[in-house]
Design a protein around this motif. Sequence first.
Motif, PDB file in Angstrom:
ATOM      1  N   UNK A   1      -3.313  -8.005   4.582  1.00 30.81           N
ATOM      2  CA  UNK A   1      -4.557  -8.235   3.407  1.00 30.81           C
ATOM      3  C   UNK A   1      -3.961  -6.287   3.352  1.00 30.81           C
ATOM      4  N   UNK A   2      -3.957  -5.282   4.821  1.00 33.06           N
ATOM      5  CA  UNK A   2      -3.734  -3.826   4.092  1.00 33.06           C
ATOM      6  C   UNK A   2      -2.884  -3.434   3.372  1.00 33.06           C
ATOM      7  N   UNK A   3      -1.053  -3.810   2.885  1.00 31.01           N
ATOM      8  CA  UNK A   3      -0.113  -3.461   2.635  1.00 31.01           C
ATOM      9  C   UNK A   3      -0.390  -4.226   0.911  1.00 31.01           C
ATOM     10  N   UNK A   4      -1.168  -5.279   0.494  1.00 34.38           N
ATOM     11  CA  UNK A   4      -1.301  -5.815   0.020  1.00 34.38           C
ATOM     12  C   UNK A   4      -2.486  -5.547  -1.175  1.00 34.38           C
ATOM     13  N   UNK A   5      -3.132  -4.798  -0.726  1.00 35.55           N
ATOM     14  CA  UNK A   5      -4.380  -3.676  -1.029  1.00 35.55           C
ATOM     15  C   UNK A   5      -3.631  -2.580  -1.630  1.00 35.55           C
ATOM     16  N   UNK A   6      -3.386  -2.120  -0.926  1.00 39.17           N
ATOM     17  CA  UNK A   6      -2.679  -1.023  -1.168  1.00 39.17           C
ATOM     18  C   UNK A   6      -1.824  -0.623  -2.177  1.00 39.17           C
ATOM     19  N   UNK A   7      -0.172  -2.440  -2.406  1.00 39.31           N
ATOM     20  CA  UNK A   7       0.199  -2.810  -3.609  1.00 39.31           C
ATOM     21  C   UNK A   7      -1.037  -2.550  -4.767  1.00 39.31           C
ATOM     22  N   UNK A   8      -1.916  -3.229  -4.233  1.00 31.79           N
ATOM     23  CA  UNK A   8      -2.596  -3.398  -5.489  1.00 31.79           C
ATOM     24  C   UNK A   8      -2.986  -2.271  -6.003  1.00 31.79           C
ATOM     25  N   UNK A   9      -3.465  -1.052  -5.036  1.00 32.64           N
ATOM     26  CA  UNK A   9      -4.366   0.446  -6.087  1.00 32.64           C
ATOM     27  C   UNK A   9      -4.044   0.907  -6.215  1.00 32.64           C
ATOM     28  N   UNK A  10      -1.959   1.285  -5.963  1.00 38.21           N
ATOM     29  CA  UNK A  10      -1.153   1.716  -6.314  1.00 38.21           C
ATOM     30  C   UNK A  10      -0.794   0.994  -7.626  1.00 38.21           C
ATOM     31  N   UNK A  11      -0.458   0.024  -8.617  1.00 38.88           N
ATOM     32  CA  UNK A  11      -0.670  -0.658  -9.344  1.00 38.88           C
ATOM     33  C   UNK A  11       1.161  -0.682  -9.263  1.00 38.88           C
ATOM     34  N   UNK A  12       1.564  -1.452  -8.378  1.00 36.31           N
ATOM     35  CA  UNK A  12       2.980  -1.456  -8.169  1.00 36.31           C
ATOM     36  C   UNK A  12       3.190  -2.815  -8.558  1.00 36.31           C
TER      37      UNK A  12
END
Length: 252
Positions: free
Chosen positions: A117-128
């Motif tokens: 979840x930590x990596x997925x959420x980071x990806x989502x917040x960066x708009x990747x």
Amino acid sequence: MTLNTSKSKEPLNSNIEEVLLLDKSVVEIDFSGKTILSSDMGDHTFDFSWTMPHGTAKKSLLTCLRKMFRTHSLSYIQNCNRYIGHLFKGQEGESVTLNDIQMWTDNHRPSAWPFLQAVLSRCQKLGLPGLDVELIAFLKSPEKFEEKGKGAYFALIVNDPKRGAFTEQELRNIREGVNRAYESGDLDTYYWALIWLLIGTGVRPVQIARMKVKDVIIHLGQKVKKSHWQFPWPRERNPQIKESGREKLHLC
């Protein structure tokens, strides 16, 4: 921390980069193969073979992992990387859907979810790119999926390290139920205040039970009265043991 880097024989398509770690040391990591970083805490194996062949979602999550080396421990990133590798096992990795996450949870303990979840959420917040629209919606507002989830959805929601053991709807039901019981007279002021003390502070009942009058310190100012409470550490089970530490909570 002492670091030694060990890499397997470099393939022709290796993607070796210098990476700055949390302790400010610089190491080389093969982001398409396997790298072993040996530190004072032990060996940490990073197998990035899951990135091949490249897919949109794989590239995005790899970008997030690269950034995390600066801010997180090697053991934490090792776990994140391992679970991402399991997610893409046998897949091209063009996108990640909520259904992929549900299937992933069938083969992993609930405690593994926070790492992914930590990596997925980071990806989502960066708009990747690479995350399905429904998965993005789930990462932003998991409580909206509660009515759908008796299985994997529920396991993901209740094991969110930031939200705690209760879902948003469960917390809302508890708060509303306590207030209704107080309004109807089924709950007196003493228990209403005690319950809200637990809800508002997050401390354990044993900590409140072991508080002393001197643990409530009131500061009188010209305009505002402030107070802070000192709670005994919950690990101190034996009341005969001299209290070695207390945590402070400031209240206005």
